[in-house]
Design an enzyme around this catalytic site. Sequence first.
Site, PDB file in Angstrom:
ATOM      1  N   LEU A   1       1.290  -1.721   0.366  1.00 19.74           N
ATOM      2  CA  LEU A   1      -0.055  -0.055   0.403  1.00 19.74           C
ATOM      3  C   LEU A   1       0.626   1.027  -0.148  1.00 19.74           C
ATOM      4  O   LEU A   1       1.854   1.165   0.290  1.00 19.74           O
ATOM      5  CB  LEU A   1      -0.730  -0.190   1.104  1.00 19.74           C
ATOM      6  CG  LEU A   1      -1.494   1.150   1.185  1.00 19.74           C
ATOM      7  CD1 LEU A   1      -2.825   1.583   0.493  1.00 19.74           C
ATOM      8  CD2 LEU A   1      -2.331   1.008   3.091  1.00 19.74           C
TER       9      LEU A   1
ATOM     10  N   GLY B   1       1.368  -5.418   0.669  1.00 15.12           N
ATOM     11  CA  GLY B   1      -0.147  -5.584   0.005  1.00 15.12           C
ATOM     12  C   GLY B   1       0.463  -5.964  -0.985  1.00 15.12           C
ATOM     13  O   GLY B   1      -0.452  -6.261  -2.208  1.00 15.12           O
TER      14      GLY B   1
ATOM     15  N   GLU C   1      -0.399  -9.074  -0.774  1.00 17.90           N
ATOM     16  CA  GLU C   1      -1.730 -10.034  -0.626  1.00 17.90           C
ATOM     17  C   GLU C   1      -1.285  -9.817  -2.817  1.00 17.90           C
ATOM     18  O   GLU C   1      -2.634 -11.034  -3.225  1.00 17.90           O
ATOM     19  CB  GLU C   1      -2.655  -8.684  -1.030  1.00 17.90           C
ATOM     20  CG  GLU C   1      -3.023  -8.625   1.021  1.00 17.90           C
ATOM     21  CD  GLU C   1      -3.230  -7.477   1.392  1.00 17.90           C
ATOM     22  OE1 GLU C   1      -4.407  -7.601   1.776  1.00 17.90           O
ATOM     23  OE2 GLU C   1      -2.898  -6.805   1.807  1.00 17.90           O
TER      24      GLU C   1
ATOM     25  N   GLU D   1       1.765  -4.943   8.456  1.00 14.81           N
ATOM     26  CA  GLU D   1       0.607  -3.965   9.066  1.00 14.81           C
ATOM     27  C   GLU D   1       0.517  -3.407  10.405  1.00 14.81           C
ATOM     28  O   GLU D   1      -0.012  -2.326  10.426  1.00 14.81           O
ATOM     29  CB  GLU D   1      -0.585  -4.337   8.201  1.00 14.81           C
ATOM     30  CG  GLU D   1      -0.895  -4.161   6.636  1.00 14.81           C
ATOM     31  CD  GLU D   1      -0.081  -5.625   5.468  1.00 14.81           C
ATOM     32  OE1 GLU D   1       0.726  -6.301   6.177  1.00 14.81           O
ATOM     33  OE2 GLU D   1      -0.241  -5.784   4.510  1.00 14.81           O
TER      34      GLU D   1
ATOM     35  N   GLY E   1      -6.064  -5.703   3.898  1.00 16.85           N
ATOM     36  CA  GLY E   1      -7.388  -5.645   3.161  1.00 16.85           C
ATOM     37  C   GLY E   1      -7.085  -5.654   1.955  1.00 16.85           C
ATOM     38  O   GLY E   1      -8.374  -4.934   0.912  1.00 16.85           O
TER      39      GLY E   1
END
Length: 265
Positions: free
Chosen positions: A70, A115, A118, A138, A146
């Site tokens: 992110l 991310g 992810e 995170e 997320g």
Amino acid sequence: MTVSSPVKAPELVSTRIEGEIAILRLERPEKRNALNDRAVLALEAAFRNLPPSAKAAVLHGAGEHFSAGLDLSELSEKDLNEAIDHSRLWHRAFEAIEFGRVPVVSMLHGAVVGGGLELAAATHVRVAERSAFYALPEGQRGIFVGGGGSVRLPRLIGASRMMEMMLTGRVYRAEEGYPFGFSHYVVADGEGLAKAVELARAIAGNAGRTNFALIQALPRIADGDRASGYLIEALMSAIAQDDSEAKARMRAFLEKRAGKVAPKD
Ligand code: 1HE
């Protein structure tokens, strides 16, 4: 053969076509391919707009890192509703990868964090170069995953390992993470892209219905109850073998025109 390099999607993700393979690259190396909203939208657009000729895709990152996750500079400005929408934007984009039209091989190097991990988890086959490292910072940043990480990562590496990573800030190196399912291959630095393309070519050579069954049916069977799984499997295997391509491939083997199964060096 490189035919062209049309950048149909926004410029944060480039798409290059090599025969039946689409090679997508995150193009934000100066920010370590951190994913801001535009980059996530660009990823979604690139995967939704793959040319019909593409039968498999490769995803990698420009520069020294796959992705720093992110873009932290965007986070602080969101209120609660915007934050929910933001996560759902990632879900939609990564679904376009995991349940898109073609199998996706990712090439991981350098940071594969937050991310970025992810994103890697939304791809179907992962090739890591030795430089790759995995983390979920995170916890340290005071947030939670997320981008679908809590759904996908437990299925890859286990909920316990994910919890340990997030609680303690643990960083796994490529070779350390390999036995736990972070990647399917670990190769020398500089060799990842060639390996990823080689695997994508092998995937593109499969019958289309088999690849469809693998990326659309198998994850649903794995997630569901056994009775539904047996039913979907019976239907899917009947549909796959009913294809003329499947029949031709089986005949080719019986007539000794097809390769045998053998381990590679
Ligand atoms: C960034 C980001 C980022 C780099 N957001 N700008 N992710 C993280 O917590 C990882 C944070 N990043 C790092 O730990 C390091 O940057 C790296 C290990 C990835 C790379 O280190 P390095 O030494 O190669 O680069 P750098 O000097 O730290 O960063 C270069 C530039 O990229 C710098 O900007 P500049 O303007 O000062 O040059 C950095 O600020 C910028 N940069 N990473 C914004 N992440 C859906 S929820 C997902 C939740 C998460 O992903 S949380 C994890 C976030």
